[in-house]
Enzyme design. Structure first.
Site, PDB file in Angstrom:
ATOM      1  N   CYS A 147       0.799  -1.229   0.000  1.00  0.00           N
ATOM      2  CA  CYS A 147       0.000   0.000   0.000  1.00  0.00           C
ATOM      3  C   CYS A 147       0.828   1.274   0.000  1.00  0.00           C
ATOM      4  O   CYS A 147       0.270   2.365  -0.092  1.00  0.00           O
ATOM      5  CB  CYS A 147      -0.948   0.002   1.196  1.00  0.00           C
ATOM      6  SG  CYS A 147      -2.110  -1.376   1.181  1.00  0.00           S
ATOM      7  N   CYS A 467       0.454   2.577   6.630  1.00  0.00           N
ATOM      8  CA  CYS A 467       0.863   1.194   6.900  1.00  0.00           C
ATOM      9  C   CYS A 467       0.856   0.434   5.580  1.00  0.00           C
ATOM     10  O   CYS A 467       0.344   0.916   4.563  1.00  0.00           O
ATOM     11  CB  CYS A 467      -0.102   0.537   7.882  1.00  0.00           C
ATOM     12  SG  CYS A 467      -1.817   0.496   7.287  1.00  0.00           S
TER      13      CYS A 467
END
Length: 483
Positions: A147, A467
């Site tokens: 991500c 994250c």
């Protein structure tokens, strides 16, 4: 570790006088008045190049399986790159390099950065898919870091400019979840490869005769951590339980995200979005996943991962999204020479990694204090926060971890907590929960949003944090460009 968190962090953050409170008042969608102009010191360093964000764009982020369903990832990436060209007007040969991030790669275009930027092509089919208009002499490569893939693309660009290798780099990211690669089973793949090598008709017939129904079962893309075999949603549910984040708190935060995103969309604040004429369909000009609901409606949803008593649902999770983004990053000297007024300085950044089992989604908690220390700043110096919202429970758990002296001392080896970002500075134009989360493209959205918010709100410093799968994380400090 999970049991220790359950017993210790659950209570310690809530008892702190600076603890994050997620009652209705705290989750108000009211946006504060424009802040007064700051007079803080600049983060420029003697002998170090100033690197700037000139501009950033993105396609509308759409729920997978909707308007973009019949396209390909390079269609979205090309649209973002063309949008950046059109908005900046940069000469096509002034860009030195292109870097793109993606997570689930289309097998036909594994180096999507090159495929969407080339101009001279070999066939009519490829010509329709490629050619954003950049010179075919510009090198390009693709990165993947879950991500934070486009974060990695941007910081790679910063490194190349800082090293003197380039003056102008385009970075971006794309993700297309409407059509992900699905493989044949391993047995079927082995049989098909053997068929290619078979030299006689008899050998081919024998191989074909060996195919059984089990050979036909497909292999879907992994939705779980390779190291733990646990889905991210399941991990988010466990994390929320460990930090004592209730279902109601998660739903309240998700409602806040959607409400703020809707307000930002209605007020025209999401100016990074460029319209996209989808072949055979109308022009798409807005994100389509923003869906302000009500606490009553959200409460009706069942747990999505830990059943029947989990707290993570479809409503308080980010959704599968198609979209692409692109930013133009330059040395300040080059940008000014070309007549640009940059949007922001890209300052210090860090990457972190921790236990992928119990701390999979705690990247912001680890990265934020590190990047602040590197910049010589404190949390109170930051005017704008943009954190990636994978799950409402993930965000709230990170805020509690950041506000916990116990967590800082026990797991981070720090003497005290960094503190929790105040909500009146935090994700005020919505976040991944509402705007959408194309895995490879979100990082550029975060950075561009910080630059736009700093200008509108009169702030000087912004902080991006996210994250990523594998227990990784990223944070970057961004400084407003003098107006």
């Amino acid at each position: 570790m999970a049991s220790m968190l359950m017993n210790s962090v659950r209570n310690c953050s809530l008892k702190s006088p600076r603890a994050v409170q997620f009652a209705a008042r705290s989750l108000s969608t009211a946006v504060p008045l424009q802040a007064q102009a700051k007079s803080k010191k600049t983060l420029s360093k003697t002998g170090v190049k100033n690197i700037v964000l000139v501009d950033g764009v993105r396609t509308p982020f759409l729920q997978s399986g909707t308007t973009y369903a019949d396209l390909m990832p390079h269609d979205l990436a090309r649209t973002a790159l063309q949008g950046l060209l059109n908005r900046t007007g940069i000469p096509k040969d002034a860009v030195d390099y292109i870097i793109y991030g993606t997570v689930i790669q289309e097998v036909k275009t594994s180096n999507v950065a090159r495929e969407v930027s080339s101009l001279h092509l070999l066939s009519a089919e490829v010509q329709a898919a490629l050619g954003a208009g950049f010179s075919d002499r510009i090198p390009a490569h693709t990165v993947t870091m879950a991500c934070i893939s486009s974060n990695q693309a941007m910081t790679t660009a910063v490194g190349m400019i800082a090293a003197g290798q380039c003056d102008a780099v385009v970075a971006g990211g794309v993700e297309f979840m409407s059509d992900v690669p699905i493989r044949h089973s391993r047995k079927m793949r082995k049989t098909m490869l053997s068929l290619n090598k078979a030299k006689t008709l008899g050998a081919r017939l024998a191989l074909l005769g060996s195919i059984r129904p089990a050979h036909l079962a497909p292999e879907l893309p992994a939705v779980a951590e390779f190291s733990t075999e646990e889905t991210m949603g399941h991990s988010a549910d466990r994390l929320a339980a460990a930090f004592g984040v209730s279902r109601r708190e998660q739903d309240e935060y998700a409602l806040r995200s959607h409400s703020l995103a809707k307000r930002a969309q209605d007020e025209g604040l999401l100016s990074d979005v460029v319209g996209f004429k989808v072949p055979g369909k109308d022009i798409v000009s807005k994100d389509n996943g923003i869906r302000p609901s009500s606490m009553e409606q959200m409460a009706k949803l069942k747990p999505a991962f830990v059943k029947p008593h989990g707290t993570v649902t479809a409503a308080n999770s980010s959704y599968l999204t198609d979209g692409a983004s692109a930013v133009l990053i330059m040395s300040e000297e080059k940008a000014l020479a070309l007549g640009y007024k940059p949007k922001a300085y890209l300052r210090d950044f860090v990457y972190v990694s921790q236990d992928p089992k119990d701390q999979l989604l705690l990247g912001p908690s680890y990265a934020t204090p590190k990047v602040l220390e590197r910049s010589g700043l404190k949390l109170a110096d930051i005017d704008v926060f943009e954190f990636h919202e994978a799950f409402a429970g993930q965000i709230l758990s990170n805020l509690k971890a950041m506000d916990s002296d116990w967590f800082a001392k026990t797991y981070m080896g720090r003497t005290s907590k960094v503190g929790s970002p105040p909500l009146d500075k935090f994700n005020l134009w919505g976040g991944s929960l509402s705007l959408g989360h194309p895995f490879g493209a979100t990082g550029c959205r975060l950075v561009t949003t910080v630059a736009h918010r700093l200008k509108k709100e009169g702030g000087q410093y912004g902080l991006v944090a996210a994250c990523a799968a594998g227990g990784q994380g990223h944070a970057m400090v961004i400084e407003a460009y003098p107006q």
